[in-house]
Design a protein around this motif. Structure first.
Motif, PDB file in Angstrom:
ATOM      1  N   ALA A   1      11.479 -29.400 -22.504  1.00 10.28           N
ATOM      2  CA  ALA A   1      10.474 -29.721 -23.865  1.00 10.28           C
ATOM      3  C   ALA A   1      11.127 -30.898 -24.620  1.00 10.28           C
ATOM      4  O   ALA A   1      12.305 -31.229 -24.533  1.00 10.28           O
ATOM      5  CB  ALA A   1      10.828 -28.403 -24.746  1.00 10.28           C
ATOM      6  N   PRO A   2      10.382 -31.614 -25.539  1.00 13.91           N
ATOM      7  CA  PRO A   2      10.709 -32.716 -26.125  1.00 13.91           C
ATOM      8  C   PRO A   2      11.397 -32.294 -27.195  1.00 13.91           C
ATOM      9  O   PRO A   2      11.047 -31.434 -27.853  1.00 13.91           O
ATOM     10  CB  PRO A   2       9.150 -33.312 -26.624  1.00 13.91           C
ATOM     11  N   THR A   3      12.216 -33.221 -27.529  1.00 12.31           N
ATOM     12  CA  THR A   3      13.194 -32.959 -28.786  1.00 12.31           C
ATOM     13  C   THR A   3      13.155 -33.976 -29.694  1.00 12.31           C
ATOM     14  O   THR A   3      12.929 -35.229 -29.124  1.00 12.31           O
ATOM     15  CB  THR A   3      14.543 -32.535 -28.490  1.00 12.31           C
ATOM     16  N   PHE A   4      13.408 -33.691 -31.186  1.00 11.45           N
ATOM     17  CA  PHE A   4      13.152 -34.825 -32.094  1.00 11.45           C
ATOM     18  C   PHE A   4      14.435 -34.790 -32.874  1.00 11.45           C
ATOM     19  O   PHE A   4      15.094 -33.780 -33.127  1.00 11.45           O
ATOM     20  CB  PHE A   4      11.800 -34.602 -32.842  1.00 11.45           C
TER      21      PHE A   4
ATOM     22  N   ALA B   1      10.355 -30.849 -34.182  1.00 13.21           N
ATOM     23  CA  ALA B   1       9.932 -29.856 -32.958  1.00 13.21           C
ATOM     24  C   ALA B   1       9.623 -28.540 -33.476  1.00 13.21           C
ATOM     25  O   ALA B   1       9.155 -27.705 -33.144  1.00 13.21           O
ATOM     26  CB  ALA B   1      10.972 -29.924 -32.043  1.00 13.21           C
ATOM     27  N   SER B   2       9.872 -28.567 -34.781  1.00 12.20           N
ATOM     28  CA  SER B   2       9.852 -27.232 -35.732  1.00 12.20           C
ATOM     29  C   SER B   2       8.370 -26.818 -35.739  1.00 12.20           C
ATOM     30  O   SER B   2       7.365 -27.580 -35.776  1.00 12.20           O
ATOM     31  CB  SER B   2      10.526 -27.467 -37.028  1.00 12.20           C
TER      32      SER B   2
ATOM     33  N   SER C   1      10.840 -40.007 -26.898  1.00 15.57           N
ATOM     34  CA  SER C   1      11.419 -38.844 -27.371  1.00 15.57           C
ATOM     35  C   SER C   1      12.377 -38.484 -26.208  1.00 15.57           C
ATOM     36  O   SER C   1      12.422 -38.676 -25.190  1.00 15.57           O
ATOM     37  CB  SER C   1      10.218 -37.741 -27.383  1.00 15.57           C
ATOM     38  N   SER C   2      13.414 -37.808 -26.819  1.00  9.17           N
ATOM     39  CA  SER C   2      14.593 -37.166 -25.920  1.00  9.17           C
ATOM     40  C   SER C   2      13.780 -35.892 -25.309  1.00  9.17           C
ATOM     41  O   SER C   2      12.858 -35.368 -25.778  1.00  9.17           O
ATOM     42  CB  SER C   2      15.667 -37.040 -26.633  1.00  9.17           C
ATOM     43  N   MET C   3      14.488 -35.163 -24.545  1.00  6.15           N
ATOM     44  CA  MET C   3      14.079 -33.979 -23.953  1.00  6.15           C
ATOM     45  C   MET C   3      15.171 -32.940 -23.698  1.00  6.15           C
ATOM     46  O   MET C   3      16.330 -33.339 -23.451  1.00  6.15           O
ATOM     47  CB  MET C   3      13.315 -34.157 -22.634  1.00  6.15           C
TER      48      MET C   3
END
Length: 538
Positions: A341-344, A375-376, A333-335
């Motif tokens: 926070a992790p981003t998707f 991430a929603s 995962s990116s952040m």
């Protein structure tokens, strides 16, 4: 110009509907021999006719190759350098260190370094390229590897979400519900594992209830527990009962084994992997990486570290039992560099996915990654966009085992009932897309071209009548009606429609067959184990 196009579209739509009803009568009478039921019955039949149950997706599209052969070789060289120069920490599991040492690794306390090419040669000598995971119902056996893609549901969420009750802690009732929903979906091929964490049951005992739920409420393949070696052994013992007392060396579980990135393998995961591998059960060896925190911030760095960590885990399984099935897993995962926070749904994890898939093919083992990640916190537009941005690369990369295919919300902290239904619909689309272009005689449609005069529509041709029920994927969650019809139906958005659907599906659930004697033996085993296990929630 816009108005003219809109008018032509409405006219074509009305013309199609009128002709479709006429052709529906012809087709229904020809195929179903006047079974009766009228227009409503015909529409209901057509609505569900595309949901043909297939045990897994056989892909007919070639994997997308993002990186050149030279680039892939560079990444493999970097992974070898990591293992040779830096090595990995093996924590609290001396027997694993001894296995690696006996195979040729260089040991310095708990640090283990691997000569260049050692891990690759061990894996390629015995790990299968393709294996079959057997299900209680042989019709649900799945091929893992090669041109097959297997969709499995969400994994590991402590919370659940639905429109009626919002976000709350998951219970065993929720767990059972999602097992049932996965069982009922023609697009979920595998029952999964910890589809959610039933926090109303002690941690020390909940694995028994979860494995039992997979066996009781589904007859698809499932995953075992990995949170302790003895829980993995319980999973094997219960699977043995479920399959009639003897696994006969069949692989009936595929379970998730995570590295403790960066560059650490701990006793919990290695002990569980040892239990499964020694019993010829499959392990998904997956570094869980938040780029920038548990690995470098660049995608190439993430890829090299992922390969290095996975090589160690897969090598361990082959040292335990040569030929034990393994899957090369990647979860990257990116952040947000502002919040951590992790981003998707971002481009970088997709690039990692494409590249690691290619590395798995070069290594010669099945590959796991991707899913419907977001991430929603709600099944909203963000959830849809981010999930699609992960799911499409998952298919295009040629992924073999897809965990988190349905239900994922909030970076994995929650599984959503409505999100699960919406994701399953997207999986159905991927099942169609993954089969590629139909270039059979029927697919080429030259008979229709020859039959139809220029300037005439194709609605009345024999080819259209023969194909209209299956020509296009039909969503069971999207609304394609007119605005007026949508208002008349309650002006529902996608999540509201999905809310109705999951309730209808659970209400209509019928359990698969399970022999009474096997069920009784499973319950007896669970009772005996719970009697000796302490209640611990930590």
């Amino acid at each position: 110009m816009v108005l003219a196009e809109a008018s032509e579209g409405v006219a074509a739509h009305n013309d199609f509907c009128e002709n479709n009803e006429r052709s529906g009568e012809i087709m229904t009478e020809e195929v179903h021999h006047r079974k009766g039921g009228g227009r409503a019955a015909r529409q209901s039949t057509r609505k569900t006719s595309n949901a043909i149950r297939e045990p897994y997706l056989t892909r007919l599209i070639k994997p997308y190759e993002m990186v050149s052969e030279e680039g892939l070789q560079t990444l493999e060289d970097n992974a070898d350098a990591i293992l040779e120069e830096i090595g990995v920490e093996i924590r609290d599991y001396p027997s694993a260190i001894e296995r690696f040492k006996n195979a040729g690794a260089i040991v310095d306390g708990t640090r283990v370094r691997f000569p260049r090419g050692m891990c690759r040669s061990i894996i390629q000598a015995s790990a299968p390229r393709i294996y079959t995971q057997h299900a209680r119902n042989p019709e649900n056996n799945v091929q893992i590897g090669g041109d097959a893609t297997v969709f499995a549901p969400n994994y590991g969420s402590p919370f659940v979400h639905d429109l009626d009750n919002g976000r709350r802690y998951a219970t065993i009732a929720d767990f059972q519900n999602f097992v049932k929903l996965a069982y009922m979906s023609p697009y979920i091929h595998h029952s999964g594992g910890t589809v959610c964490e039933p926090v109303d049951i002690p941690v020390s005992k909940r694995h028994l209830d979860m494995v039992y739920a997979h066996i009781k409420y589904s007859d698809k393949g499932f995953m075992g527990s990995v949170t302790a070696g003895e829980r993995a052994q319980d999973s094997v013992n219960m699977a043995r009962i479920a399959f009639g007392g003897d696994l006969q060396d069949r692989t009936v579980m595929t379970s998730l084994i995570n590295a403790s990135s960066p560059l650490v393998w701990d006793a919990t995961m290695l002990e569980s992997a040892e239990v499964y591998a020694s019993n010829n059960q499959a392990c998904i060896i997956t570094p869980f990486i938040l780029a920038g925190a548990m690995a470098p911030s660049t995608s190439a760095g993430v890829i090299s570290q992922t390969l290095a960590e996975s090589l160690v885990g897969m090598t361990f399984c082959q040292l335990v039992r040569p030929g034990a099935p393994v899957i090369f897993g990647s979860f990257a995962s990116s952040m947000s560099m502002l919040t951590g926070a992790p981003t998707f749904g971002t481009p970088e994890p997709a690039m990692v996915l494409y590249t690691v898939a290619a590395l798995a093919r070069r290594l010669g083992v099945p590959f796991r990654s991707g899913g419907s990640l977001c991430a929603s916190k709600l099944p909203d537009a963000q959830a849809a966009y981010e999930s699609a941005s992960t799911l499409i690369p998952t298919i295009m990369a040629g992924t073999n085992f897809v965990l988190h295919s349905a239900g994922w919300l909030e970076g994995g902290l929650a599984i959503g009932y409505e999100k699960f239904v919406l994701d399953c619909d997207q999986l159905g689309m991927m099942m169609t897309f993954g089969k590629g272009l139909d270039i059979t005689e029927n697919g080429q449609a030259m008979s229709a071209m020859r039959e139809n005069e220029p300037g005439n529509h194709f609605l009345g041709t024999a080819h259209t009548l023969a194909n209209f029920e299956t020509a296009f994927y039909r969503s069971d969650t999207a609304d394609n009606n007119s605005y007026e019809q949508w208002v008349e139906d309650g002006s529902l958005d996608a999540s509201q429609r999905a809310n109705r659907l999951w309730k209808e599906r659970l209400a209509s659930y019928q359990p698969p067959a399970l022999d009474d004697a096997i069920d009784a033996e499973l319950q007896e085993y669970i009772a005996k184990r719970k009697a000796v296990l302490p209640d611990t929630f930590g």
